[in-house]
Design a protein around this motif. Structure first.
Motif, PDB file in Angstrom:
ATOM      1  N   LEU A 109      23.487   5.080  27.935  1.00 22.13           N
ATOM      2  CA  LEU A 109      23.061   5.959  29.025  1.00 22.13           C
ATOM      3  C   LEU A 109      24.169   6.176  30.055  1.00 22.13           C
ATOM      4  N   ALA A 110      24.957   5.152  30.318  1.00 25.55           N
ATOM      5  CA  ALA A 110      26.082   5.302  31.246  1.00 25.55           C
ATOM      6  C   ALA A 110      27.121   6.263  30.680  1.00 25.55           C
ATOM      7  N   PHE A 111      27.368   6.182  29.378  1.00 24.74           N
ATOM      8  CA  PHE A 111      28.320   7.092  28.752  1.00 24.74           C
ATOM      9  C   PHE A 111      27.838   8.538  28.839  1.00 24.74           C
ATOM     10  N   LEU A 112      26.562   8.756  28.541  1.00 23.38           N
ATOM     11  CA  LEU A 112      26.010  10.110  28.622  1.00 23.38           C
ATOM     12  C   LEU A 112      26.009  10.630  30.059  1.00 23.38           C
TER      13      LEU A 112
ATOM     14  N   ILE B 158      32.709  -0.158  26.499  1.00 24.12           N
ATOM     15  CA  ILE B 158      33.204  -1.350  25.827  1.00 24.12           C
ATOM     16  C   ILE B 158      32.050  -2.303  25.539  1.00 24.12           C
ATOM     17  N   VAL B 159      31.122  -2.414  26.486  1.00 22.90           N
ATOM     18  CA  VAL B 159      29.971  -3.294  26.279  1.00 22.90           C
ATOM     19  C   VAL B 159      29.167  -2.810  25.083  1.00 22.90           C
ATOM     20  N   PHE B 160      28.922  -1.509  25.035  1.00 20.17           N
ATOM     21  CA  PHE B 160      28.185  -0.923  23.910  1.00 20.17           C
ATOM     22  C   PHE B 160      28.885  -1.209  22.589  1.00 20.17           C
ATOM     23  N   ALA B 161      30.189  -1.001  22.539  1.00 25.99           N
ATOM     24  CA  ALA B 161      30.943  -1.204  21.300  1.00 25.99           C
ATOM     25  C   ALA B 161      30.938  -2.668  20.865  1.00 25.99           C
ATOM     26  N   CYS B 162      31.069  -3.575  21.816  1.00 24.38           N
ATOM     27  CA  CYS B 162      31.053  -5.000  21.480  1.00 24.38           C
ATOM     28  C   CYS B 162      29.703  -5.428  20.912  1.00 24.38           C
ATOM     29  N   LEU B 163      28.637  -4.926  21.506  1.00 24.25           N
ATOM     30  CA  LEU B 163      27.313  -5.345  21.049  1.00 24.25           C
ATOM     31  C   LEU B 163      26.912  -4.692  19.736  1.00 24.25           C
ATOM     32  N   VAL B 164      27.325  -3.455  19.534  1.00 25.40           N
ATOM     33  CA  VAL B 164      27.005  -2.805  18.263  1.00 25.40           C
ATOM     34  C   VAL B 164      27.852  -3.397  17.144  1.00 25.40           C
ATOM     35  N   GLY B 165      29.118  -3.678  17.434  1.00 26.15           N
ATOM     36  CA  GLY B 165      30.016  -4.190  16.402  1.00 26.15           C
ATOM     37  C   GLY B 165      29.723  -5.607  15.970  1.00 26.15           C
ATOM     38  N   ASP B 166      29.613  -6.518  16.929  1.00 27.13           N
ATOM     39  CA  ASP B 166      29.433  -7.932  16.588  1.00 27.13           C
ATOM     40  C   ASP B 166      28.272  -8.579  17.328  1.00 27.13           C
TER      41      ASP B 166
ATOM     42  N   CYS C  62      28.140   9.763  32.361  1.00 27.94           N
ATOM     43  CA  CYS C  62      29.537  10.074  32.691  1.00 27.94           C
ATOM     44  C   CYS C  62      29.925  11.447  32.178  1.00 27.94           C
ATOM     45  N   ILE C  63      29.502  11.773  30.986  1.00 28.15           N
ATOM     46  CA  ILE C  63      29.785  13.106  30.451  1.00 28.15           C
ATOM     47  C   ILE C  63      29.126  14.172  31.315  1.00 28.15           C
ATOM     48  N   PHE C  64      27.856  13.959  31.689  1.00 30.49           N
ATOM     49  CA  PHE C  64      27.147  14.919  32.527  1.00 30.49           C
ATOM     50  C   PHE C  64      27.836  15.098  33.878  1.00 30.49           C
ATOM     51  N   PHE C  65      28.147  14.001  34.548  1.00 31.82           N
ATOM     52  CA  PHE C  65      28.764  14.114  35.868  1.00 31.82           C
ATOM     53  C   PHE C  65      30.199  14.633  35.794  1.00 31.82           C
ATOM     54  N   PHE C  66      30.870  14.413  34.678  1.00 30.38           N
ATOM     55  CA  PHE C  66      32.184  15.016  34.495  1.00 30.38           C
ATOM     56  C   PHE C  66      32.065  16.534  34.401  1.00 30.38           C
ATOM     57  N   MET C  67      31.066  16.992  33.662  1.00 27.63           N
ATOM     58  CA  MET C  67      30.849  18.439  33.569  1.00 27.63           C
ATOM     59  C   MET C  67      30.459  19.027  34.926  1.00 27.63           C
TER      60      MET C  67
END
Length: 122
Positions: free
Chosen positions: A40-43, A1-9, A45-50
């Motif tokens: 980096l947190a999103f990536l 959400i932080v990433f999306a907020c900062l990229v969007g506005d 999360c994907i790694f640790f989910f796998m």
């Protein structure tokens, strides 16, 4: 959400100048830090989910131990980085003049709020 907020506005421009600037006190480092740790947190999360998906199939206990310790260490590090991000974004937002923010104030507050929540979620 932080990433999306900062990229969007997170970036805006003045009506007379088309140059984009970060809405956090015109400090581009604040926006880049929030976007960077968010991506980096999103990536991670994907790694640790796998890793969690394939964890039951790992028979070597030493490998399992190192994966669990890596997950724990990464979570501790990322908790600290989100705390730094919350403090940094809050500080820069407190120094931002109200007349410099035409749009994006709600996104800036959301980025600060969710960086605070990320401290506890990590």
């Amino acid at each position: 959400i932080v990433f999306a907020c900062l990229v969007g506005d997170g970036y805006s421009s003045l009506p007379e100048d088309p140059q984009l600037y970060c809405i956090f006190n015109h400090n581009g480092d604040a926006c880049r830090y929030g976007i960077g740790i968010g991506v980096l947190a999103f990536l991670a999360c994907i790694f640790f989910f796998m890793v969690d998906v394939y964890f039951p199939q790992i028979s070597n206990t030493t490998d399992r131990k190192y994966l669990v310790l890596a997950d724990l260490g990464f979570s501790g590090l990322w908790t600290f980085l989100w705390f730094i991000g919350f403090c940094f974004l809050t500080n820069q937002w407190s120094w931002t003049r109200a007349e410099d923010v035409y749009i994006g104030a709600d996104s800036a507050r959301a980025a600060i709020t969710f960086s605070f929540f990320s401290i506890f979620s990590w």
